[in-house]
Structure formats: structure tokens, C-alpha cells
Design a protein around this motif. Structure first.
Motif, PDB file in Angstrom:
ATOM      1  N   GLU C 272     100.681  14.007  48.495  1.00 13.83           N
ATOM      2  CA  GLU C 272     101.534  13.653  47.448  1.00 13.83           C
ATOM      3  C   GLU C 272     100.500  13.197  46.000  1.00 13.83           C
ATOM      4  O   GLU C 272     101.031  13.516  44.976  1.00 13.83           O
ATOM      5  N   LEU C 273      99.426  12.390  46.353  1.00 14.01           N
ATOM      6  CA  LEU C 273      98.779  12.171  45.434  1.00 14.01           C
ATOM      7  C   LEU C 273      97.820  13.175  44.835  1.00 14.01           C
ATOM      8  O   LEU C 273      97.721  13.318  43.671  1.00 14.01           O
ATOM      9  N   ALA C 274      97.534  14.131  45.609  1.00 12.67           N
ATOM     10  CA  ALA C 274      97.091  15.301  45.043  1.00 12.67           C
ATOM     11  C   ALA C 274      98.015  16.092  44.376  1.00 12.67           C
ATOM     12  O   ALA C 274      97.550  16.720  43.077  1.00 12.67           O
ATOM     13  N   LEU C 275      99.224  16.081  44.485  1.00 12.93           N
ATOM     14  CA  LEU C 275     100.287  16.705  43.605  1.00 12.93           C
ATOM     15  C   LEU C 275     100.449  16.082  42.442  1.00 12.93           C
ATOM     16  O   LEU C 275     100.435  16.822  41.196  1.00 12.93           O
ATOM     17  N   LYS C 276     100.390  14.865  42.405  1.00  9.56           N
ATOM     18  CA  LYS C 276     100.327  13.744  41.111  1.00  9.56           C
ATOM     19  C   LYS C 276      99.021  14.131  40.366  1.00  9.56           C
ATOM     20  O   LYS C 276      99.291  14.307  39.002  1.00  9.56           O
ATOM     21  N   PHE C 277      97.971  14.278  40.943  1.00  9.60           N
ATOM     22  CA  PHE C 277      96.790  14.727  40.399  1.00  9.60           C
ATOM     23  C   PHE C 277      96.966  16.042  39.510  1.00  9.60           C
ATOM     24  O   PHE C 277      96.464  16.175  38.373  1.00  9.60           O
ATOM     25  N   LEU C 278      97.426  16.994  40.255  1.00  7.99           N
ATOM     26  CA  LEU C 278      97.416  18.319  39.594  1.00  7.99           C
ATOM     27  C   LEU C 278      98.658  18.282  38.508  1.00  7.99           C
ATOM     28  O   LEU C 278      98.326  18.920  37.473  1.00  7.99           O
ATOM     29  N   ASP C 279      99.635  17.739  38.643  1.00  8.51           N
ATOM     30  CA  ASP C 279     100.774  17.583  37.706  1.00  8.51           C
ATOM     31  C   ASP C 279      99.942  16.997  36.382  1.00  8.51           C
ATOM     32  O   ASP C 279     100.228  17.521  35.311  1.00  8.51           O
ATOM     33  N   ALA C 280      99.344  15.822  36.486  1.00  6.46           N
ATOM     34  CA  ALA C 280      98.695  15.207  35.499  1.00  6.46           C
ATOM     35  C   ALA C 280      97.378  15.945  34.787  1.00  6.46           C
ATOM     36  O   ALA C 280      97.193  16.102  33.663  1.00  6.46           O
ATOM     37  N   LYS C 281      96.827  16.917  35.817  1.00  6.47           N
ATOM     38  CA  LYS C 281      95.977  17.868  34.979  1.00  6.47           C
ATOM     39  C   LYS C 281      96.371  18.779  34.245  1.00  6.47           C
ATOM     40  O   LYS C 281      95.602  19.165  32.989  1.00  6.47           O
ATOM     41  N   LEU C 282      97.847  19.100  34.096  1.00 11.12           N
ATOM     42  CA  LEU C 282      98.504  20.240  33.196  1.00 11.12           C
ATOM     43  C   LEU C 282      98.960  19.297  32.173  1.00 11.12           C
ATOM     44  O   LEU C 282      99.475  19.988  31.040  1.00 11.12           O
ATOM     45  N   ALA C 283      99.038  17.976  32.048  1.00 10.35           N
ATOM     46  CA  ALA C 283      99.501  17.382  30.635  1.00 10.35           C
ATOM     47  C   ALA C 283      98.726  17.743  29.828  1.00 10.35           C
ATOM     48  O   ALA C 283      97.484  18.136  29.710  1.00 10.35           O
ATOM     49  N   ASP C 284      99.363  17.376  28.464  1.00  9.39           N
ATOM     50  CA  ASP C 284      99.088  17.937  27.239  1.00  9.39           C
ATOM     51  C   ASP C 284      97.678  17.310  26.922  1.00  9.39           C
ATOM     52  O   ASP C 284      96.910  18.104  26.739  1.00  9.39           O
ATOM     53  N   LEU C 285      97.552  15.781  27.070  1.00  8.95           N
ATOM     54  CA  LEU C 285      96.143  15.379  26.571  1.00  8.95           C
ATOM     55  C   LEU C 285      94.908  15.804  27.333  1.00  8.95           C
ATOM     56  O   LEU C 285      93.923  16.342  26.771  1.00  8.95           O
ATOM     57  N   THR C 286      95.129  16.162  28.691  1.00 10.28           N
ATOM     58  CA  THR C 286      93.963  16.624  29.424  1.00 10.28           C
ATOM     59  C   THR C 286      93.793  18.019  28.983  1.00 10.28           C
ATOM     60  O   THR C 286      92.720  18.363  28.889  1.00 10.28           O
ATOM     61  N   MET C 287      94.900  18.672  29.005  1.00 11.28           N
ATOM     62  CA  MET C 287      94.870  20.340  28.721  1.00 11.28           C
ATOM     63  C   MET C 287      94.070  20.596  27.278  1.00 11.28           C
ATOM     64  O   MET C 287      93.220  21.376  26.951  1.00 11.28           O
ATOM     65  N   ASN C 288      94.659  19.601  26.492  1.00  7.80           N
ATOM     66  CA  ASN C 288      93.857  19.751  25.290  1.00  7.80           C
ATOM     67  C   ASN C 288      92.418  19.585  25.028  1.00  7.80           C
ATOM     68  O   ASN C 288      91.666  20.315  24.255  1.00  7.80           O
TER      69      ASN C 288
END
Lengths: 286, 275, 351
Positions: C272-288
């Protein structure tokens, strides 16, 4: 009280245990890997039938063996020249630098604490077509086209390796020069030997073990060198070590990489043993 | 008629090998040194420039790169890791190399040549192969990777250098020195420590420094053995995959070299003992 | 200092360092361990996760190549997540090293274009999360080279001494497949022999085979050593920023594209935590941050659409969507193909 003989286990024990655990055991695993028939990165635990398939590939590819030969020749040239050039450096440190010898020695070695990769990038900046050297030469009207002699060729690799090895090669020579007693040279002088005779008859023979140690210290690792050829060898300056590096790195083919490494190891050890027999260290070392 | 001339060595005649044939050895040494420091000077200059790349012309003076380094804890951590690993590996390699050298030069025993050969053999194994080999061993034994495993690996690749350098020195020392010390009541280990080691001071320092730099800039083996905390070379190669990171990395490399110089000079000063 | 003190100090010092080292790896209450390329451990590249889960420590283990990362996973790495690039998907699935991603729990999943999502699927299941991507094409100096319209520019003798190919076997096979119009995944032994001969003949044209984009390729493009190169878009962006007269070809055969994926280890106990990590990885600030700091493309299309920097717009061909439509994604290959190709390349190098 510990006598001479009783000390031996204390001296031999730690290095032996260390080497057995961290060198011999891993090396056995590499040998085992080289006997895997299937290529690719394979998980360590899987069972397999030992085979010489990988060795067949190495021996059956003339280009590989030719490159090993070329690399050995390059290493030989580098080791001979680096040892010769290191000798005067060691001589200077041993006899002229005196009290500051250690400082001068440290000055030689400390630059190697700066990343080799970055230092080579700096060299390229100086030697490249838009670099300082070519700019100076063309501004002076000496050259029309930029020189690219010192980059991307086998010669560039050999020159760079010599340059890199001189400080290290000087260390064993220095160590052996330090054993020479002033009295030995005075005795020679008393017998009428001139400076060159003293050097050739006393200093040089006494420092030969150090020079030999320097030679092998340069020669052996240079056969498998890969960093310098990668950075400045161009397509023509690649060495055998690059193949091994690639198979253990990006290509991810450990069995073939292991076989290439073992072939190099075995041939180099044979070469060194033959050379040592020919030289006969014991006749050189008093 | 020829007269035989005796070449007296005058006191202070430093070139005891060549006598008055004064070859410009100092000049040669300085030339070698200059070539070694030239690229470092370039890096040093660029570490204070506003350039984002390693290319001429130099665009302005700035401390930004160093400020960037100091504000980057992972970079500083990697630098610290490298210093610790290299110091540990150099110390261990020098101790082990000295043991091998003393054992093989002072004793006749079965397997003497084999021990020496074994200590020097890692020279022929490329670092990446050594890295994979030790990696496989760790996996087999279930040992987690860490800075300790990098240091252990570096000890193996530095050992041949340490052994060869110390060996070259000890082979020239007269065993009678230890005998004399033992006649005076010293145990053999004490004779070694009190008599032999002080005479090998320069060789030991050379061995330690060589082992240190062998480990300090080593990446091919380290990448296989490093755990969660990278050494500086591992981080350097990783970060160079991206543009824009180069200036900071250059500043860090220059800083590390200066730290090494500083520590070395300090150590030499502290250790300077009356000859 | 008497010698014995020095030796004692030496021993004490070494003992202390080793203890210190041992202590270093001691306390690790790790919640997430990511097997990662060095450089991505910087907080900028997981900043969204950090701000939402300040109490969940993330640690990193490093790999230097796709082969290395696969080897580490196969050797039983404890990593919960791992990061690798196109062409290696199948190995993780076949080795049972990866588990399916429950995309319904990813809030940012809708921002990922379908074409990228598909690349992360194996056997119809979403095993991998596409994250970073980029192009491969011909980067050339417009002062020295006429417009490049085909991958065969790498074989053009007019540019002898000024070409640079990436030092990589599978990449060489890909280029040859494009030039000859062959199916990259179905290269026959006969075709591979032809490819080998072609690259041996091409060898002298290179100034060098490059191994690092910013270590050796880019500096050589900028100083005029290299005119025509197999290159990723990052080097193109950098050369543009530096005002070098370069262009990035859109060959008739299409550019190549590669994608970086994250996978969740089949052995993780923090799914579950890994999923959260991946979801946050796709978030705008990180991706930018990936786009602006690394010049890599982001799988988050919102971030790509919001790019305003002229150079990056050019580097990613954002004004010309046909580029991405005509691109060739690096296909998965089998272990046999991969080893045949890398062995072929070793022979080319050794020749």
C-alpha cells in the motif's frame, strides 16, 4: 615472550583469512559463473550443468584474443616506460628530497584523490579541438586544422596510462632505493668508481627488485584496464578490459564476462611466472 | 698513462648515486607534478566560475557551486562515506600488506610464495569482476550490502599495492637489525615494531596513501557492494547522467581533494618524528 | 612519536573506523527501499511523497545499469520498488520479481497517456508504472551537416571522424533494424551477421563510442569534435541552451522512444505504501522537477502540456505531436536476443 617462529602465525593468519574469505571464495564463485552455459544475468541460486560454452566463445572469437594480445603489448609498453620515467622521480625523492621526501611523495599521490573522470574531462577541455592547446597553436599560426593526436586513439591511451602510472611506479623503486647504505657507495668510491660506475654497479642493481615490483604493479592491472580507453581511446583504442566491463555492466552477461576475465587471469599469471623465471628474482635480490 | 682517481664523497653530496653528474632530477619531478596538477587547476578554476559546463570561456566568478555543495546533504554524505571507506580500506590494506611482506621476507615456510602470489593476484582481476564476485558471496551468505562491504572490497584491491610497496622496502633491511634488538631482550614482535617499522616509515605512508586513492576514486567495484549510502564516485557517475549537475560535482571533487591534501599535510606534520 | 605508539594508534584507528562503519548500517527502520539510479534519490524527485508522508522514511539502493538493477533484484534485493528502462519488462515478469499495480488506487493515473500505460503492460496486466521518458534520435551540428532525414546518417562517410554512436549492442541492432526496415524483435541470425558487418565498417567513422551523455557525448558535441551522434533529447536540450548550432532529426524511420518504469517487488510487505509512493511520483511537482532538472520527459501529460521553456518545448517536440505518434518504443526482447546482440557488439568493439 614471542620469539621469531612463534610470530609467524600472527603474521600469516590475518592476511590469509582475509584473502580466503574476500578473494579466494569470491573468485571461486566467478569461476563457477564462467561455467554457466546460458548467457544473461542469472540468479545465483539456480542449478545448472557446468559447461565450457563461454570459454568456447572466448577462444573461438579471434577478435577477442587479438585484443587481449594488443592489450598485453600496450600494458608491456606502458609498464616499461612508466617504470623508466618513475625511476628518476624515485631517485629524486630518495636522495635529493631528503627530509621533505614524504611531503614530496604525498604531493605526487594526492591528485589521485580527485575524480579521474573529471580530471580526464579537464584534459579533454585542454586538448580538444576548441581547447586551450589548439587555440594557442592556431592563434600562433602553427596549425591550420585542430590537432586531435592526443585524444581518441590507442596512442592517447598509452600516453595517458604512462602519465597516470608514474607516481605509483615510483613508490616501490623509492622503497628499494632507501635500502642503499651510504657506506656501500663510499666503499665503491674508495675503490675508484666514478659516479656513473657507482650508479650502474651499486645503486641500480640494489634497486632492481623495486623496479621489477614497479613494472609488475603497472603491467598486471593495465592488461585489464578499461577506464582510460573508455574515456579517450576512441573506437580504435578499446582494450580487452572494456569487453569484460561491458559484460559485467550494461550488457549484463556475467557468464561470458567471467570467462573473458578468467582467460585473461590465467594467461597473465602464466606470462608473469615465465617472466619471473627468466629474470630470476633471487639472483637480483641479494 | 692513466692515473686512478678516487672519487671521494664529500659530506652533503646529496646525489650519492650519481655524484657530481647533476642531472636535473628536481626539474623532472616538478614537471611530473605540474602535469598532474594541471587538470586539477582547471577544475579548481571552473569550480569558482559561473559556467554550467566545462567549456571556455570562463564566465564570471561565483561561490554558488560551493554553496550548492554545502546545501546538498546527500552529496556531503557521499563525500563523507568515501573518506571513511578509503581511510578504513587504506589502514586495513597497509596492515595486511605489511604482515604479508614481513612474513614472506623474514621467514621460510611452506606456501610462502603462494601467500605472496595470492596477495598480489587481485591486481589481475578487474574491479568490476571483483565487485560481482564479492556481491555473489554476500548474496550467498545473506550479508547485507553497506559501506562496510565496500571497504572490505577495497581492501582486497588495495592489498597488492600495499604489499608490493612495503615488500620493496623490507627486502633491503638487514635481518641482523631484529636479531640485535632481540639480543637486547626484545620479543620478535617488539623488535619489528621498534626497529623495523620506524625504518619503513616512508614506505608505510606511501602504501597507505596509495591504498587510500585506490579506494577513494573507485566506482566499478563499489557499485556492486554499496548499500543505501553511496560513495562519492558512485554518486558522481549517477548524477552525471543528468545535465546541470556538473558544476556542483566539480566543486565537490575539488573540495574533496583539498580535504585530502589538508589531512595528509596534517598527518605528516603530526607524525614527523626526529629521524 | 615512538613507533609502537604509532602502530597502536593505527590499530585503534582501524578498529574505530570499522566500528563506525558497522554503526552506519545499524539502525534502519526502513519503510520503503527503492532500487534506484543514483541521482533520483534527491528529494526533488519524490517531494510529493515526502510532504504527504513525512513519517515514512524512504531509503535507496543504487544500480548503474538496467542489467545491474535486474541482477540485484534477481539476487534477492530487499527493495520494495525498482526503477528500470524499456526493453527489460519481460524479465521481471518471467522471474516473478514484480506484482501487478492496482491503478485504481492511483489518483494521478489519469494524467498518464494511454500509449505510455500500454508500454507498462505485460500479458495484459499493468505490472509497471511509466514515469520518465525520452527520445533517441540523431543529434547533428547544422553548420557541418546537411539536414538529416534518416538514421543512416550514422553511416555517412562524409562525416568520418565526427560520428558518435552509443556504446551499446541492442541500440546498434535497433538502428540497423530501422535503416533496413527490419522487425527489431525478429532479427534473424543472418540479419545479425549483416548488422555486425555494417557496424564494423562504420567503426572508423566514429570519433569515439560514447558511454555517458554528459560525460563524453555532450562536451564533444559542443566543442565540435562530434557532428552526428546517436543521442537522447537531454543532450539536445543542453546544446540548445548553450547556443550550439544543433538540430535533432525526425528520421523517416521515426525516432526511438524509451520509458523509465517503476515496478513493485513481488516480495514487498509494504504494498500500500509503495502504491502511495508511485502515485506521488506521478504528482505535478515531482514530475516537473524531472523535466526542468534532468530534461527528461514526464509521464504526467499535464506537466508536459504546461511546459513554457522554449528549449524544452523543442526538445520534446511538444509543438509537433506527430513526432511522438511516429516514434518507435523500444520493444521488449528475450534474454537470448539480448545476449546475442551484446556479444555481437563485443565482437564489433574488439575488431
Amino acid at each position: 615472550m614471542l620469539g621469531r617462529r612463534g610470530t609467524l602465525p600472527v603474521l600469516v593468519g590475518p592476511p590469509l583469512v582475509w584473502l580466503a574469505l574476500l578473494f579466494v571464495a569470491p573468485l571461486i564463485l566467478i569461476v563457477a559463473f564462467s561455467l554457466r552455459p546460458e548467457a544473461g544475468v542469472v540468479s545465483a541460486g539456480e542449478p545448472w550443468n557446468p559447461s565450457l560454452v563461454q570459454y568456447g566463445k572466448v577462444v573461438g572469437t579471434p577478435a577477442f584474443l587479438r585484443l587481449l594480445g594488443v592489450s598485453a603489448l600496450m600494458a608491456l609498453g606502458v609498464a616499461v616506460v612508466a617504470t623508466m620515467l618513475a625511476y628518476p622521480v624515485a631517485y629524486f625523492l630518495a636522495f635529493r628530497a631528503r627530509a621533505r621526501a614524504t611531503l614530496f611523495l604525498a604531493l605526487l599521490l594526492v591528485p589521485f584523490a580527485a575524480s579521474y573522470l573529471l580530471r580526464i574531462m579537464a584534459w579533454k577541455l585542454l586538448l580538444g579541438p576548441a581547447g586551450a592547446v589548439n587555440s594557442l597553436l592556431s592563434a600562433a599560426g602553427l596549425i591550420g586544422e585542430p590537432l586531435d593526436l592526443l585524444l581518441y586513439s590507442r596512442g592517447a591511451v598509452v600516453i595517458t596510462l604512462i602519465y597516470v602510472w608514474i607516481p605509483f611506479a615510483s613508490l616501490p623503486i623509492l622503497a628499494s632505493l632507501q635500502r642503499i647504505e651510504r657506506s656501500q657507495l663510499e666503499a665503491a668510491a674508495d675503490l675508484g668508481a666514478g659516479p656513473w660506475t657507482r650508479f650502474l654497479r651499486v645503486t641500480l642493481p640494489l634497486s632492481l627488485p623495486g623496479a621489477l615490483a614497479a613494472f609488475f604493479m603497472v603491467f598486471i592491472p593495465t592488461v585489464g584496464e578499461y577506464v582510460t580507453p573508455t574515456l579517450i581511446g576512441g573506437t580504435g583504442g578499446i582494450m580487452y578490459g572494456n569487453l569484460i566491463q561491458d559484460f559485467f555492466g550494461r550488457a549484463g552477461n556475467w557468464p561470458l564476462g567471467a570467462a573473458l576475465a578468467m582467460v585473461m587471469l590465467i594467461l597473465t599469471v602464466i606470462g608473469v611466472l615465465v617472466a619471473l623465471r627468466a629474470v630470476d628474482l633471487r639472483r637480483v635480490a641479494p | 698513462m692513466t692515473t686512478r682517481r678516487t672519487h671521494r664523497l664529500r659530506h652533503g653530496d646529496s646525489a650519492i648515486g650519481v655524484g657530481r653528474t647533476r642531472l636535473p632530477l628536481g626539474t623532472f619531478y616538478v614537471a611530473v607534478l605540474a602535469l598532474l596538477y594541471l587538470p586539477i587547476t582547471v577544475l579548481f578554476v571552473f569550480s569558482f566560475s559561473a559556467n554550467s559546463r566545462l567549456s571556455f570561456p570562463i564566465e564570471g566568478f561565483t561561490f554558488d557551486q560551493y554553496a550548492g555543495v554545502l546545501a546538498d546533504p546527500s552529496l556531503l554524505g557521499a563525500a563523507r562515506n568515501s573518506l571513511v571507506v578509503a581511510a578504513a580500506a587504506a589502514t586495513a590494506a597497509t596492515v595486511l600488506g605489511t604482515l604479508v611482506a614481513i612474513a614472506t621476507m623474514r621467514f621460510r615456510f611452506r606456501g610462502r610464495t603462494a601467500l605472496l602470489g595470492l596477495a598480489v593476484l587481485p591486481l589481475i582481476v578487474p574491479f568490476a569482476v571483483m565487485g560481482v564476485a564479492i556481491f555473489l558471496l554476500l548474496v550467498t551468505l545473506g550479508i547485507p550490502k553497506s559501506l562496510l562491504t565496500v571497504a572490505l572490497g577495497h581492501t582486497v584491491i588495495a592489498l597488492p599495492y600495499a604489499t608490493l610497496i612495503v615488500l620493496a622496502r623490507i627486502s633491503g633491511l638487514d635481518p641482523a637489525l631484529e636479531d640485535a634488538a632481540m639480543d637486547l631482550g626484545a620479543s620478535y614482535p617488539m623488535a619489528l615494531r621498534r626497529v623495523v617499522l620506524p625504518l619503513m616509515r616512508t614506505a608505510l605512508i606511501a602504501s597507505w596513501l596509495t591504498s587510500f586513492v585506490v579506494s577513494f576514486d573507485e566506482v566499478a567495484l563499489a557499485v556492486f557492494l554499496v548499500g543505501g549510502e553511496p560513495t562519492f564516485p558512485v554518486m558522481l557517475y549517477g548524477r552525471l547522467r543528468f545535465g546541470g549537475q556538473l558544476p556542483e560535482l566539480i566543486a565537490m571533487a575539488v573540495l574533496l581533494m583539498l580535504i585530502t591534501v589538508g589531512l595528509t599535510l596534517l598527518a605528516l606534520r603530526l607524525r614527523r618524528s626526529p629521524a | 612519536m615512538p613507533a609502537r605508539h604509532r602502530i597502536r594508534t593505527l590499530f585503534a584507528l582501524s578498529a574505530a573506523t570499522i566500528l563506525l562503519l558497522a554503526a552506519c548500517k545499524g539502525a534502519e527502520p526502513q519503510n520503503l527501499l527503492v532500487l534506484e539510479w543514483s541521482g533520483y534519490e534527491a528529494e526533488d524527485f519524490w517531494t510529493d511523497f515526502k510532504s504527504d508522508n513525512a513519517d515514512a522514511p524512504v531509503t535507496f539502493e543504487f544500480g548503474i545499469s538496467d542489467a545491474d538493477i535486474l541482477a540485484k533484484m534477481e539476487a534477492g534485493s530487499q527493495a520494495d520498488l525498482f526503477h528500470f528502462y524499456s526493453g527489460w519488462q519481460q524479465f521481471y515478469v518471467d522471474g516473478g520479481l514484480v506484482q501487478e499495480i492496482d491503478t485504481s488506487k492511483l489518483t494521478n493515473w489519469d494524467k498518464v497517456p494511454d500509449s505510455f500505460k500500454e508500454q507498462g503492460q505485460v500479458n495484459g496486466k499493468q505490472y509497471f508504472l511509466p514515469w520518465d521518458w525520452g527520445f533517441t534520435s540523431i543529434l547533428y551540428n547544422t553548420d557541418e551537416v546537411a539536414e538529416v532525414t534518416s538514421w543512416d546518417a550514422l553511416f555517412n562517410v562524409d562525416y568520418a571522424g565526427h560520428v558518435s554512436m552509443w556504446n551499446d549492442g541492442p541500440a546498434a541492432v535497433t538502428v540497423s533494424a530501422y535503416v533496413n526496415g527490419w522487425d527489431e524483435t525478429g532479427i534473424t541470425a543472418d540479419q545479425l551477421a549483416q548488422i555486425e558487418q555494417a557496424w564494423i565498417a562504420q567503426k572508423p567513422l566514429n570519433a569515439f563510442y560514447w558511454s555517458g551523455e554528459y560525460e563524453d557525448l555532450c562536451p564533444a558535441v559542443e566543442d565540435g569534435t562530434v557532428w552526428v551522434a546517436y543521442a537522447w533529447q537531454g543532450c539536445y536540450a543542453q546544446a540548445l541552451y548553450d547556443g550550439i548550432p544543433v538540430a535533432y532529426a525526425t528520421p523517416s524511420e521515426g525516432r526511438n522512444s524509451w520509458i523509465g518504469f517503476y515496478g513493485i517487488s513481488s516480495k514487498t510487505d509494504s504494498y500500500e505504501l509503495a502504491l502511495k509512493f508511485l502515485d506521488a511520483k506521478l504528482a505535478d511537482l515531482t514530475m516537473n522537477n524531472v523535466v526542468t532538472q534532468f530534461y527528461y520527459g514526464a509521464a504526467n501529460q499535464d506537466v508536459m502540456n504546461a511546459i513554457e521553456d522554449e528549449v524544452l518545448i523543442e526538445a520534446f517536440g511538444i509543438n509537433d505531436p506527430t513526432i511522438l505518434e511516429h516514434t518507435n518504443f523500444t520493444p521488449p526482447v528475450t534474454a537470448e536476443q539480448r545476449s546475442a546482440w551484446t556479444e555481437m557488439w563485443a565482437r564489433v568493439q574488439a575488431e
